[in-house]
Design a protein around this motif. Structure first.
Motif, PDB file in Angstrom:
ATOM      1  N   LYS A  28       0.844  -1.196   0.000  1.00  0.00           N
ATOM      2  CA  LYS A  28       0.000   0.000   0.000  1.00  0.00           C
ATOM      3  C   LYS A  28       0.879   1.245   0.000  1.00  0.00           C
ATOM      4  N   ILE A  29       0.728   2.051  -1.047  1.00  0.00           N
ATOM      5  CA  ILE A  29       1.514   3.282  -1.182  1.00  0.00           C
ATOM      6  C   ILE A  29       0.565   4.464  -1.102  1.00  0.00           C
ATOM      7  N   SER A  30       0.748   5.325  -0.119  1.00  0.00           N
ATOM      8  CA  SER A  30      -0.086   6.515   0.045  1.00  0.00           C
ATOM      9  C   SER A  30       0.725   7.752  -0.322  1.00  0.00           C
ATOM     10  N   ASN A  31       0.113   8.634  -1.102  1.00  0.00           N
ATOM     11  CA  ASN A  31       0.821   9.810  -1.603  1.00  0.00           C
ATOM     12  C   ASN A  31      -0.082  11.037  -1.482  1.00  0.00           C
ATOM     13  N   PRO A  32      -0.223  11.592  -0.273  1.00  0.00           N
ATOM     14  CA  PRO A  32      -1.108  12.747  -0.071  1.00  0.00           C
ATOM     15  C   PRO A  32      -0.762  13.907  -0.984  1.00  0.00           C
ATOM     16  N   GLY A  33      -1.764  14.411  -1.702  1.00  0.00           N
ATOM     17  CA  GLY A  33      -1.561  15.563  -2.563  1.00  0.00           C
ATOM     18  C   GLY A  33      -0.797  15.286  -3.842  1.00  0.00           C
ATOM     19  N   HIS A  34      -0.377  14.041  -4.038  1.00  0.00           N
ATOM     20  CA  HIS A  34       0.392  13.658  -5.228  1.00  0.00           C
ATOM     21  C   HIS A  34       1.684  14.476  -5.377  1.00  0.00           C
TER      22      HIS A  34
END
Length: 246
Positions: free
Chosen positions: A68-74
């Motif tokens: 799982k990779i989370s990238n807030p705001g890209h």
């Protein structure tokens, strides 16, 4: 330090996703591309999919299970990773910053996508200590790391130096689609010095992976602005290549 004085114009994830099964992940898309791990070494991984707009599920370490990779705001500056488990859930959250060993005062930007289209996700990472002034700093670390990646430090046996950290002080990295082929591209937001901010690009190579600086690509897809009004960065890169998880 290399610098260029010329400028060219050129939705929330439910808590249940923490226990999203690999079966649901596998049912989202078609079978993996050639080059993914197969039975006998690792189970074959299905193609990555989107749990929500800023959360990608896909195989980073080559064990056949989704991570799982989370990238807030890209932006690539607050990216976190949770490794997939045998039960189909996800482990504890790790920041990319901690995994790559960033030092105090250094900024980390990262982008994750299957840049070489082999079924395992890859990483682009840049580590730099901001100059705090008009003269941009050169990156201490700037690499393209094809997967699979080591869980402990995100290292890759196929890692190669990337020139993104040589031509400006990288502030953000984002996956993009510029030339309409099957391979993800990269957008780079740079502090270019003298109060200017550039959006630079790195296009995917025909055989996979990322090419180096290309003046024509910069003219066609790049943009420049100021520290107060920087160029817009793409926020739809993942959705250009990956379907929503079923």
């Amino acid at each position: 330090m290399l610098r260029s004085r010329s400028r060219w114009i050129a939705a929330p994830l439910a808590a249940a996703a923490l226990t999203l099964t690999a079966a649901g992940y596998a049912g989202a898309v078609t079978s993996p591309a050639a080059g993914a791990h197969t039975a006998g070494k690792h189970a074959a991984a299905s193609a990555p999919c989107l749990a929500d707009a800023t959360t990608l599920l896909g195989d980073l370490d080559g064990d056949g299970r989704p991570d799982k990779i989370s990238n807030p705001g890209h932006t690539g500056t607050k990216m976190t990773i949770q490794w997939g488990t045998k039960s189909g859930s996800f482990g504890s959250k790790h920041t990319v910053r901690s995994l790559v060993g960033a030092k105090k005062g250094e900024d980390v930007s990262a982008a994750v996508a299957d840049f070489d289209n082999d079924g395992t996700l890859d990483l682009v990472v840049n580590v730099v200590k901001p100059s705090g002034g008009d003269d941009p700093s050169t990156a201490r670390l700037a690499e393209y790391r094809p997967g699979p990646l080591a869980r402990t430090n995100l290292k890759s046996p196929g890692a190669v130096h990337s020139d993104i950290g040589d031509m400006g002080e990288v502030r953000q990295l984002s996956v993009a689609r510029y030339n309409d082929d099957a391979y993800p591209d990269l957008a780079v937001l740079n502090n270019a010095g003298d109060g200017q901010m550039d959006r630079d690009v790195r296009l995917s190579k025909p055989g996979g992976g990322l090419a180096g600086y290309d003046r024509e690509a910069k003219l066609k897809y790049g943009e420049y602005g100021t520290w107060a009004e920087p160029p817009a960065m793409p926020t739809d890169g993942w959705s250009q290549f990956y379907k929503t998880c079923s």
